[in-house]
Design an enzyme around this catalytic site. Structure first.
Site, mmCIF file in Angstrom:
data_model
loop_
_atom_site.group_PDB
_atom_site.id
_atom_site.type_symbol
_atom_site.label_atom_id
_atom_site.label_comp_id
_atom_site.label_asym_id
_atom_site.label_seq_id
_atom_site.Cartn_x
_atom_site.Cartn_y
_atom_site.Cartn_z
ATOM 1 N N GLU A 14 -10.329 -7.660 -10.988
ATOM 2 C CA GLU A 14 -8.843 -7.931 -10.598
ATOM 3 C C GLU A 14 -8.159 -7.013 -10.159
ATOM 4 O OE1 GLU A 14 -5.149 -7.691 -12.220
ATOM 5 O OE2 GLU A 14 -6.016 -8.416 -13.931
ATOM 6 N N CYS A 52 0.501 -6.560 -12.619
ATOM 7 C CA CYS A 52 -0.303 -6.887 -11.398
ATOM 8 C C CYS A 52 0.284 -8.310 -11.159
ATOM 9 C CB CYS A 52 -1.831 -6.925 -11.974
ATOM 10 S SG CYS A 52 -2.110 -8.165 -13.459
#
Length: 285
Positions: A14, A52
């Site tokens: 990720e 994020c």
């Protein structure tokens, strides 16, 4: 990923990226109020943008931008106080290096001119005020790299449908947030964009739901995790096939001919009628 590759270990990667908000021209005052609260908390409330899946920039129609800016300017003090530095609800920047990186983003001359709210900072306390920018240059660092901080650019478009083309011209985001009640526009965003996740009319919530897979796509990563999805990612699903001796497919064995080849072709596309007709000689190979 490099360490895992040495041992052929499965990986979910990720990577984050620039996560946009698309905001349509909402007609209801209630919808606008809720949308602004969700956008501001998703941007500045989530570790001051150091997340994020935090909002990176907003895309808005030129006809709605003045009202949006007004609502944001009213919303920030309501959420974080007249002096956010004194608020316990706004995070500090994680370290000095990241503070200076964010400060440098704002110090680019044309970027500094685009600041319409906030912009102050305190290096000793690693504090940067919630800052809003209007149409900073597209080639500036703040629009080409992940911000990861309390800086919120607003980009105006001739029409909100242009947001799809805008997003597709850039690396695939980890998340797209879209505020709209237009069902046709929702379908266009869903079909016309690629992102790790897509959230309509809210922010951040997809991360909290362990029933939804979480992960990126393209430059925002690959693989997925959360809840059972994490277990599935790092588990090997072993295929087990079982056969009986009672039935057999005779044309799978040599010698082969045009006749058996035609049977093979029909079998691969599950054309059972053709298999029967070829076997009975009612259909030529």
């Amino acid at each position: 990923m490099g360490a895992a590759a040495k041992h052929l270990t499965p990986v979910t990667l990720e990577l984050g990226g620039k996560c946009p908000v698309i905001i349509d021209s909402l007609s209801s005052s209630w919808d606008k109020k809720i949308a602004i609260k969700r956008i501001l908390s998703g941007k500045f409330g989530s570790c001051a943008g150091q997340a994020c899946i935090g909002i990176d920039y907003i895309l808005v129609d030129k006809t709605f931008v003045n009202e949006l800016v007004k609502l944001i300017k009213l919303g920030i003090p309501k959420m974080f106080g007249e002096n956010p530095k004194e608020s316990h609800s706004i995070s500090r920047i994680v370290n000095r290096n990241h503070f200076l990186r964010l400060k440098n983003l704002l110090d680019e001359p044309m970027v500094k001119k685009s600041v319409i709210y906030g912009g102050s900072s305190d290096e000793d306390n690693l504090y940067i005020e919630p800052t809003v920018l209007l149409d900073p240059p597209m080639q500036s660092t703040i629009m080409t790299e992940e911000i990861f901080g309390p800086l919120l650019p607003i980009i105006t478009l001739d029409k909100i449908e242009d947001s799809i083309e805008f997003i597709n011209a850039r690396p695939k985001p980890l998340t797209i947030y879209a505020f709209t009640k237009n069902e046709e526009f929702k379908r266009k965003i869903t079909k016309g964009t690629s992102s790790g996740s897509l959230v309509f009319n809210d922010t951040i919530i997809q991360y909290a739901a362990d029933t939804l897979p979480f992960g990126g796509v393209g430059q925002s990563g690959f693989g997925r995790y959360h809840g059972k999805f994490s277990f599935d990612t790092f588990s090997h699903e072993k295929a087990i096939a079982r056969r009986s001796f009672l039935t057999d497919i005779w044309f799978r064995y040599p010698p082969w001919s045009d006749h058996t080849l035609q049977l093979f072709k029909s079998a691969f596309i599950y054309d059972y009628l053709s298999i029967v007709l070829i076997t009975l000689g009612l259909k030529k190979a």
